[in-house]
Design a protein around this motif. Structure first.
Motif, short mmCIF file in Angstrom:
data_model
loop_
_atom_site.label_atom_id
_atom_site.label_comp_id
_atom_site.label_asym_id
_atom_site.label_seq_id
_atom_site.Cartn_x
_atom_site.Cartn_y
_atom_site.Cartn_z
N UNK A 177 0.86 -1.18 0.00
CA UNK A 177 0.00 0.00 0.00
C UNK A 177 0.90 1.23 0.00
N UNK A 178 0.31 2.36 -0.36
CA UNK A 178 1.06 3.60 -0.30
C UNK A 178 1.51 3.90 1.12
N UNK A 179 0.68 3.56 2.09
CA UNK A 179 1.03 3.80 3.49
C UNK A 179 2.26 3.00 3.89
N UNK A 180 2.34 1.76 3.46
CA UNK A 180 3.51 0.94 3.79
C UNK A 180 4.78 1.53 3.17
N UNK A 181 4.67 1.98 1.95
CA UNK A 181 5.83 2.59 1.29
C UNK A 181 6.23 3.87 2.02
N UNK A 182 5.25 4.66 2.39
CA UNK A 182 5.54 5.91 3.11
C UNK A 182 6.19 5.61 4.46
N UNK A 183 5.66 4.65 5.19
CA UNK A 183 6.24 4.29 6.50
C UNK A 183 7.67 3.79 6.34
N UNK A 184 7.91 2.93 5.34
CA UNK A 184 9.26 2.44 5.08
C UNK A 184 10.19 3.60 4.76
N UNK A 185 9.70 4.51 3.93
CA UNK A 185 10.51 5.67 3.54
C UNK A 185 10.91 6.50 4.76
N UNK A 186 9.96 6.73 5.65
CA UNK A 186 10.24 7.52 6.85
C UNK A 186 11.18 6.79 7.80
N UNK A 187 10.94 5.50 7.99
CA UNK A 187 11.77 4.73 8.92
C UNK A 187 13.21 4.58 8.44
N UNK A 188 13.39 4.46 7.14
CA UNK A 188 14.73 4.27 6.59
C UNK A 188 15.38 5.59 6.17
N UNK A 189 14.62 6.67 6.30
CA UNK A 189 15.07 8.01 5.89
C UNK A 189 15.50 8.05 4.43
N UNK A 190 14.73 7.36 3.62
CA UNK A 190 14.93 7.40 2.18
C UNK A 190 13.80 8.23 1.58
N UNK A 191 14.14 9.33 1.01
CA UNK A 191 13.14 10.19 0.39
C UNK A 191 12.92 9.73 -1.05
N UNK A 192 11.81 9.06 -1.27
CA UNK A 192 11.51 8.58 -2.61
C UNK A 192 10.55 9.53 -3.29
N UNK A 193 10.78 9.74 -4.57
CA UNK A 193 9.92 10.63 -5.34
C UNK A 193 8.69 9.88 -5.83
N UNK A 194 7.75 10.61 -6.38
CA UNK A 194 6.50 10.00 -6.88
C UNK A 194 6.78 8.97 -7.96
#
Length: 79
Positions: A42-59
């Protein structure tokens, strides 16, 4: 069907032979492998992963990760 042919004959049909992703995009495949779970992403899972790993992913990177996931689950449910 093609995977069943491969299992039965031991020969990989040409359609199953995949090309390597462009070198500059391999990191997205690694990101996907980190995120992938037992259910479609889900988008939420990707967002949470991004925040936890401090990886800023673009759209567009999220779109690629989601496309990988859609393809993965399509193959898993093909049988």
């Amino acid at each position: 069907q093609l995977q069943q042919v491969q299992k039965t004959t031991g020969i990989t049909p040409p359609e199953l032979k995949t090309k390597q992703p462009p070198e500059g995009l391999i990191y997205l495949f690694h990101y996907y492998r980190e995120i992938r779970g037992t259910e479609p992403l889900t988008f939420t899972e990707i967002q949470n992963w991004s925040q936890l790993t401090r990886r800023n992913v673009s759209a567009w990177e999220v779109s690629v990760i989601r496309a990988l996931d859609i393809n993965y689950w399509s193959l898993q449910n093909a049988d």
